[in-house]
Design a protein around this motif. Structure first.
Motif, PDB file in Angstrom:
ATOM      1  N   VAL A 182       9.274  -3.337   9.061  1.00 57.72           N
ATOM      2  CA  VAL A 182       7.693  -1.919   9.486  1.00 57.72           C
ATOM      3  C   VAL A 182       7.299  -2.233  10.557  1.00 57.72           C
ATOM      4  O   VAL A 182       6.935  -3.046  10.656  1.00 57.72           O
TER       5      VAL A 182
ATOM      6  N   GLU B 201      10.839   2.878  10.324  1.00 59.12           N
ATOM      7  CA  GLU B 201      11.424   1.688   9.838  1.00 59.12           C
ATOM      8  C   GLU B 201      12.330   1.261  10.208  1.00 59.12           C
ATOM      9  O   GLU B 201      13.017   2.388  11.129  1.00 59.12           O
TER      10      GLU B 201
ATOM     11  N   ALA C 254       4.907  -3.411   5.841  1.00 60.48           N
ATOM     12  CA  ALA C 254       6.026  -3.243   4.240  1.00 60.48           C
ATOM     13  C   ALA C 254       5.496  -3.495   3.120  1.00 60.48           C
ATOM     14  O   ALA C 254       5.482  -2.821   2.472  1.00 60.48           O
TER      15      ALA C 254
ATOM     16  N   LEU D  98      10.225  -3.594   2.118  1.00 58.34           N
ATOM     17  CA  LEU D  98      11.313  -1.709   2.365  1.00 58.34           C
ATOM     18  C   LEU D  98      12.826  -2.620   1.709  1.00 58.34           C
ATOM     19  O   LEU D  98      13.286  -2.159   1.128  1.00 58.34           O
TER      20      LEU D  98
ATOM     21  N   SER E  27       5.285   5.114   6.891  1.00 60.00           N
ATOM     22  CA  SER E  27       3.948   3.972   6.908  1.00 60.00           C
ATOM     23  C   SER E  27       2.645   3.947   6.864  1.00 60.00           C
ATOM     24  O   SER E  27       2.303   5.474   6.717  1.00 60.00           O
TER      25      SER E  27
END
Ligand SMILES: Cc1ncc(COP(=O)(O)O)c(C=O)c1O
Length: 373
Positions: A168, A175, A199, A210, A307
């Motif tokens: 991120v 992302e 993340a 992620l 996010s």
């Protein structure tokens, strides 16, 4: 004036002329829309109580670690914590660093050798760039999140190949296309090093990041996790194989030549990881992210993000500063991100959302943004 003072004065003047001079500000009493404390952990009374309880279990603790991990600064607690962190992140091993900055410098400066190639996303964090600069490997930059551009560089790469990305991005909140990057990496026999700073706590099972959310943990050579953002404390770890851990202990200069962080910090990291797992913090954050996005006028120039970070583009240092000032005078702590931190023309308001922001505060912010942008 001596030549050094002349240089300092002229260089600072240049920043002033560009409206990009940086200065420290005292803490703010405005509503927090700028910190990285996405889950509100740094200010959580519950977490603070758990920390104090944990300290009680170690009444003989030292205030300082007294040395490098390789000399007097190591202890069983820290090594157990590293195993616990590795287990949580589904990996063989982890190694603590005093900060995310140190972790990135440590791995990038020590692992890629002369004749190797590091391919970085255009927007990777300064700590990765600085680590890469300290390495003797060849460096290529690919266009942000652009797989064709990455493949072009992969075709040019020589030696062992490393791909440096964030999962991120810190200034954009978007992302990396992680699945596709892993597939390309495998095609070209490259190792992915992924910085999960923004993340952790936000994506993946119980905030594992992620890579975890996408089921890619085992396809990424090393992950950098930092504790100073969603975990609300301080420090970082490199997550990877046991062999990588041993390598970093032997060669990462930002690990070797520094005083280890004190046990108090490691106690805080331990309780913070436990707190992450004992409740669903992510749903609360996602509700806030959705409220913010749905409250915004769709015509506002915002970088698409799932996010906690949302970048609203306001080109020009003077212009973005003015917008931030106006938000601050309405009670919102929103900071402008100026060039050269971001490219000229891509100056922005960087808004971060948190579990300690109420939905009403968030909707109020969206409304105010709709009026001023
Ligand atoms: C993507 C990324 N990596 C690394 C760091 C550095 O982490 P730390 O603040 O723990 O030094 C930051 C924080 O600014 C970041 O945004």
């Amino acid at each position: 004036m001596n030549p050094i003072d002349d240089f300092i004065s002229a260089t600072l003047k240049e920043r002033e002329n560009n409206d990009s001079i940086r200065s420290l500000k005292p803490e703010s009493s405005l509503i927090d829309f700028c910190s990285n404390d996405y889950l509100g952990f740094a200010r959580s009374p519950e977490l603070k109580a758990a920390f104090e309880k944990e300290i009680g279990k170690h009444p003989d603790y030292f205030l300082g670690s007294t040395g490098s991990r390789l000399l007097s600064g190591n202890n069983e607690f820290t090594e157990d914590l590293e195993s616990e962190i590795a287990g949580f992140h589904n990996s063989e091993a982890s190694l603590l660093f005093n900060s995310g900055y140190d972790a990135n410098i440590g791995i990038f400066a020590s692992l890629p050798q002369r004749g190797d190639t590091i391919i970085c996303d255009q927007f990777v964090h300064a700590s990765i760039i600085d680590g890469v600069r300290l390495s003797h490997a060849t460096r290529y930059v690919f266009k942000h999140n652009d797989l064709n551009s990455l493949e072009e560089k992969l075709k040019l790469a020589k030696g062992r190949i490393y791909i440096a990305i964030e999962t991120v991005y810190s200034m954009d909140g978007d992302e990396a296309p992680l699945q596709e990057i892993c597939a390309l990496a495998e095609q070209y026999n490259a190792a992915v090093i992924a910085d999960e700073a923004h993340a952790i706590g936000v994506f993946g099972r119980q905030g594992r990041g992620l890579a975890d959310q996408l089921g890619l943990n085992s396809r990424i050579f090393a992950r950098i996790v930092t504790f100073g953002k969603a975990l609300g404390v301080h420090g970082a770890a490199v997550i990877g194989s046991m062999q990588l851990r041993t390598y970093l202990i032997n060669y990462a200069r930002s690990f070797i030549y520094t005083t280890a962080s004190p046990i108090l910090n490691h106690l805080a990291v331990k309780v913070s990881y436990a707190f992450l797992q004992n409740r669903d913090h992510q749903s609360k954050l996602n509700e806030r992210i959705e409220a913010f996005k749905s409250g915004l006028d769709p015509l506002i120039n915002i970088i698409s993000s799932r996010s906690a970070i949302h970048a609203l583009l306001v080109p020009g240092n003077v212009e973005v500063r003015e917008k931030a000032k106006s938000l601050q005078s309405s009670g919102f702590d929103v900071r402008p991100i100026l060039s050269p931190t971001v490219p000229q023309g891509a100056e922005r308001l960087r808004i971060s959302l948190h579990n300690h922001n109420s939905i009403a505060e968030i909707l109020n912010l969206s409304n105010t943004l709709n009026q001023i942008l």
